[in-house]
Each structure stands twice: as structure tokens, then as C-alpha cells.
Design a protein around this motif. Structure first.
Motif, PDB file in Angstrom:
ATOM      1  N   MET A 141       0.820  -1.200   0.000  1.00 17.13           N
ATOM      2  CA  MET A 141       0.000   0.000   0.000  1.00 17.13           C
ATOM      3  C   MET A 141       0.859   1.258   0.000  1.00 17.13           C
ATOM      4  SD  MET A 141      -1.733   0.687   3.656  1.00 17.13           S
ATOM      5  CE  MET A 141      -0.862   1.714   4.781  1.00 17.13           C
ATOM      6  N   GLY A 142       2.168   1.125   0.239  1.00 18.33           N
ATOM      7  CA  GLY A 142       3.012   2.299   0.406  1.00 18.33           C
ATOM      8  C   GLY A 142       3.854   2.663  -0.784  1.00 18.33           C
ATOM      9  N   ASN A 143       3.367   2.566  -1.976  1.00 18.65           N
ATOM     10  CA  ASN A 143       4.136   2.962  -3.154  1.00 18.65           C
ATOM     11  C   ASN A 143       4.116   4.479  -3.304  1.00 18.65           C
ATOM     12  OD1 ASN A 143       4.976   0.439  -3.949  1.00 18.65           O
ATOM     13  ND2 ASN A 143       3.090   0.032  -5.058  1.00 18.65           N
ATOM     14  N   ARG A 144       4.883   5.130  -2.431  1.00 23.71           N
ATOM     15  CA  ARG A 144       4.976   6.573  -2.465  1.00 23.71           C
ATOM     16  C   ARG A 144       6.402   6.971  -2.775  1.00 23.71           C
ATOM     17  NH1 ARG A 144       3.023   7.304   3.358  1.00 23.71           N
ATOM     18  NH2 ARG A 144       1.464   5.711   3.354  1.00 23.71           N
ATOM     19  N   ASP A 145       6.592   8.207  -3.145  1.00 21.31           N
ATOM     20  CA  ASP A 145       7.929   8.692  -3.479  1.00 21.31           C
ATOM     21  C   ASP A 145       8.667   9.254  -2.266  1.00 21.31           C
ATOM     22  OD1 ASP A 145       7.633   8.041  -6.128  1.00 21.31           O
ATOM     23  OD2 ASP A 145       6.750   9.979  -6.637  1.00 21.31           O
ATOM     24  N   ASP A 146       7.976   9.415  -1.162  1.00 20.90           N
ATOM     25  CA  ASP A 146       8.622  10.021  -0.001  1.00 20.90           C
ATOM     26  C   ASP A 146       9.023   8.954   1.013  1.00 20.90           C
ATOM     27  OD1 ASP A 146       5.725  10.965   1.965  1.00 20.90           O
ATOM     28  OD2 ASP A 146       5.970   9.355   0.522  1.00 20.90           O
ATOM     29  N   ASP A 147       9.948   9.328   1.872  1.00 20.82           N
ATOM     30  CA  ASP A 147      10.350   8.461   2.968  1.00 20.82           C
ATOM     31  C   ASP A 147       9.347   8.673   4.087  1.00 20.82           C
ATOM     32  OD1 ASP A 147      12.471   8.221   1.323  1.00 20.82           O
ATOM     33  OD2 ASP A 147      13.908   9.221   2.640  1.00 20.82           O
ATOM     34  N   VAL A 148       8.864   7.584   4.661  1.00 18.20           N
ATOM     35  CA  VAL A 148       7.848   7.738   5.686  1.00 18.20           C
ATOM     36  C   VAL A 148       7.924   6.603   6.695  1.00 18.20           C
ATOM     37  CG1 VAL A 148       6.064   6.514   4.370  1.00 18.20           C
ATOM     38  CG2 VAL A 148       5.380   8.147   6.098  1.00 18.20           C
ATOM     39  N   ALA A 149       7.731   6.940   7.936  1.00 19.17           N
ATOM     40  CA  ALA A 149       7.540   5.947   8.992  1.00 19.17           C
ATOM     41  C   ALA A 149       6.125   6.171   9.490  1.00 19.17           C
ATOM     42  CB  ALA A 149       8.542   6.136  10.116  1.00 19.17           C
ATOM     43  N   ASP A 150       5.257   5.215   9.280  1.00 20.22           N
ATOM     44  CA  ASP A 150       3.856   5.424   9.652  1.00 20.22           C
ATOM     45  C   ASP A 150       3.573   4.932  11.066  1.00 20.22           C
ATOM     46  OD1 ASP A 150       3.624   2.679   9.447  1.00 20.22           O
ATOM     47  OD2 ASP A 150       2.570   2.725   7.545  1.00 20.22           O
ATOM     48  N   ALA A 151       2.325   5.076  11.486  1.00 23.31           N
ATOM     49  CA  ALA A 151       1.930   4.751  12.851  1.00 23.31           C
ATOM     50  C   ALA A 151       2.087   3.274  13.172  1.00 23.31           C
ATOM     51  CB  ALA A 151       0.480   5.187  13.091  1.00 23.31           C
ATOM     52  N   SER A 152       2.086   2.393  12.175  1.00 25.16           N
ATOM     53  CA  SER A 152       2.213   0.966  12.442  1.00 25.16           C
ATOM     54  C   SER A 152       3.666   0.565  12.650  1.00 25.16           C
ATOM     55  CB  SER A 152       1.619   0.155  11.288  1.00 25.16           C
ATOM     56  OG  SER A 152       2.415   0.318  10.126  1.00 25.16           O
ATOM     57  N   TYR A 155       8.658   1.471   8.129  1.00 22.47           N
ATOM     58  CA  TYR A 155       9.369   2.541   7.448  1.00 22.47           C
ATOM     59  C   TYR A 155       9.464   2.176   5.978  1.00 22.47           C
ATOM     60  CZ  TYR A 155      12.829   6.036   6.303  1.00 22.47           C
ATOM     61  OH  TYR A 155      13.475   7.092   5.744  1.00 22.47           O
ATOM     62  N   ARG A 156       9.098   3.108   5.118  1.00 20.85           N
ATOM     63  CA  ARG A 156       9.153   2.901   3.671  1.00 20.85           C
ATOM     64  C   ARG A 156      10.034   3.969   3.056  1.00 20.85           C
ATOM     65  NH1 ARG A 156       3.888   1.707   4.859  1.00 20.85           N
ATOM     66  NH2 ARG A 156       3.154   3.805   4.730  1.00 20.85           N
ATOM     67  N   ILE A 157      10.854   3.535   2.109  1.00 17.27           N
ATOM     68  CA  ILE A 157      11.672   4.477   1.364  1.00 17.27           C
ATOM     69  C   ILE A 157      11.658   4.037  -0.096  1.00 17.27           C
ATOM     70  CG2 ILE A 157      13.804   3.209   1.821  1.00 17.27           C
ATOM     71  CD1 ILE A 157      15.221   5.941   1.926  1.00 17.27           C
ATOM     72  N   ALA A 158      11.565   5.001  -0.993  1.00 17.03           N
ATOM     73  CA  ALA A 158      11.543   4.709  -2.428  1.00 17.03           C
ATOM     74  C   ALA A 158      12.841   5.196  -3.049  1.00 17.03           C
ATOM     75  CB  ALA A 158      10.359   5.393  -3.082  1.00 17.03           C
ATOM     76  N   ASP A 159      13.409   4.379  -3.947  1.00 18.58           N
ATOM     77  CA  ASP A 159      14.615   4.809  -4.636  1.00 18.58           C
ATOM     78  C   ASP A 159      14.244   5.600  -5.888  1.00 18.58           C
ATOM     79  OD1 ASP A 159      13.902   2.951  -6.552  1.00 18.58           O
ATOM     80  OD2 ASP A 159      15.475   1.522  -6.038  1.00 18.58           O
ATOM     81  N   ASP A 160      15.231   6.001  -6.668  1.00 16.84           N
ATOM     82  CA  ASP A 160      15.003   6.836  -7.847  1.00 16.84           C
ATOM     83  C   ASP A 160      14.177   6.149  -8.921  1.00 16.84           C
ATOM     84  OD1 ASP A 160      16.404   8.849  -6.657  1.00 16.84           O
ATOM     85  OD2 ASP A 160      18.310   8.337  -7.628  1.00 16.84           O
ATOM     86  N   THR A 161      14.176   4.820  -8.925  1.00 22.07           N
ATOM     87  CA  THR A 161      13.411   4.082  -9.941  1.00 22.07           C
ATOM     88  C   THR A 161      11.970   3.845  -9.504  1.00 22.07           C
ATOM     89  OG1 THR A 161      14.016   1.915  -9.052  1.00 22.07           O
ATOM     90  CG2 THR A 161      15.497   2.904 -10.713  1.00 22.07           C
ATOM     91  N   GLY A 162      11.637   4.207  -8.278  1.00 26.18           N
ATOM     92  CA  GLY A 162      10.280   4.014  -7.780  1.00 26.18           C
ATOM     93  C   GLY A 162      10.084   2.731  -6.983  1.00 26.18           C
TER      94      GLY A 162
END
Length: 190
Positions: A141-152, A155-162
Motif C-alpha cells: 500500500m506504500g508505493n509513495r515517493d517520499d520516505d515515511v515511517a507510519d503509525a504501524s 518505514y518505507r523508502i523509495a529509490d530513484d526508480t520508484g
């Protein structure tokens, strides 16, 4: 005063759905057996220092395990009381927002896999399976371009290729690393 004895102090009553599920397998629980299962629930809650405001876990446990071929009328109360302890061992290791039904379904699969031997159930493995499933779902569910640590705690991080990389933020760092004392590093030399 023992808070674990006060909260949810009434003996649990099974829903009609749970009683019907047991009856379908030729099983039933007496009030004494229900009281023993609830006592196991209270003991497990006290051991993991948790509080529950209702005994709904007893009904959910009975409903989840009623159809197991490894439950017999002679030991249904004792086995379910033991499984209740394992349930809270698993609950202790999974996020608070993980639904009880998912935990119970994983526990039931493990119970059936080991032929009804409660002592052979590997609670940490079940918790790991549930955490891995949650991590995969969070990454999907976290296919975003930003780095984020959510409430659960994912931590998600996307590289330059997506491409999205995910990991859980549940580690505890307990090593002491000394600070920099001003000494020169090899790459600082001129």
C-alpha cells in the motif's frame, strides 16, 4: 488490588454461534470449563501485563477452534485453556492493531499442523508470520515517493526508480557507541 481480577470479572458466556459450532462437532463446554479458560486468560493477561475490558477473546477462541479435528470432548476445556495462554504469547509480539481473528486463524493453523499438541506450537514463529504479512501489506500500500515511517511502525523508502523498500521499526538499540573524541580519521589527512 489485582486489576486483572477486577476488569472483566464475570465468567464468560459463549455466544449461540460458538455453542452451535461446538455442538456441530459433538462438543460442549461446562460453566466450570469456561471458568477455567477464563482463568487461563486472566493469568496470561497478568503475565504479559495487559488489560482487557471484556472476555470476548474466550468466545472468539472457542469459535476459531471448535471445528478442529484435534479437540475431543474429554479434553476440550483443558486444551482451550492452554491455547488461550499461547494466544496471548502471540498477541504480545504482534502490533496492537492486528485483529484477534487473524491471530486466532494463524494459531488454529499451527494447532492443526502439530496435531493438536499445544506444547509444540511455536508462538514466536506465528508472530513472525503475522508481522511478515503485515509488512508485505504495508509495502504494497506504500508505493509513495517520499520516505515515511507510519503509525504501524513500518518505514518505507523509495529509490530513484520508484522501487519501495520496507522494514519494521521495532528494533531496540542497546549498544553503547563512544562519541568522537576529536581524533583524525584517515580520510581527513591532507
Amino acid at each position: 488490588m489485582d486489576v486483572f481480577g477486577v476488569v472483566g470479572a464475570t465468567a464468560p458466556a459463549l455466544s449461540g454461534q460458538s455453542r452451535a459450532a461446538l455442538a456441530k462437532q459433538g462438543l460442549s463446554l461446562t460453566q466450570g470449563q469456561l471458568a477455567n479458560i477464563d482463568a487461563a486468560r486472566r493469568e496470561a493477561l497478568a503475565a504479559c501485563e495487559r488489560v482487557e475490558y471484556a472476555a470476548g477473546a474466550v468466545d472468539a477462541l472457542v469459535l476459531a477452534f471448535a471445528g478442529s479435528p484435534y479437540l475431543g470432548q474429554g479434553d476440550v476445556g483443558e486444551v482451550l485453556a492452554e491455547v488461550m495462554g499461547v494466544f496471548y504469547d502471540v498477541r504480545e509480539d504482534v502490533p496492537i492493531d492486528a485483529p484477534d481473528d487473524e491471530v486466532l486463524a494463524a494459531l488454529r493453523r499451527a494447532f492443526d499442523t502439530v496435531g493438536g499438541d499445544v506444547e509444540a506450537i511455536d508462538a514466536p514463529a506465528i508472530a513472525g508470520e503475522l508481522m511478515a504479512r503485515e509488512l508485505r501489506a504495508a509495502c504494497e500500500m506504500g508505493n509513495r515517493d517520499d520516505d515515511v515511517a507510519d503509525a504501524s511502525g513500518v518505514y518505507r523508502i523509495a529509490d530513484d526508480t520508484g522501487r519501495v523498500y520496507c522494514w519494521l521499526l521495532d528494533w531496540e538499540y542497546d549498544e553503547f557507541a563512544p562519541g568522537w573524541d576529536g581524533e583524525r580519521r584517515a580520510d581527513d589527512l591532507e
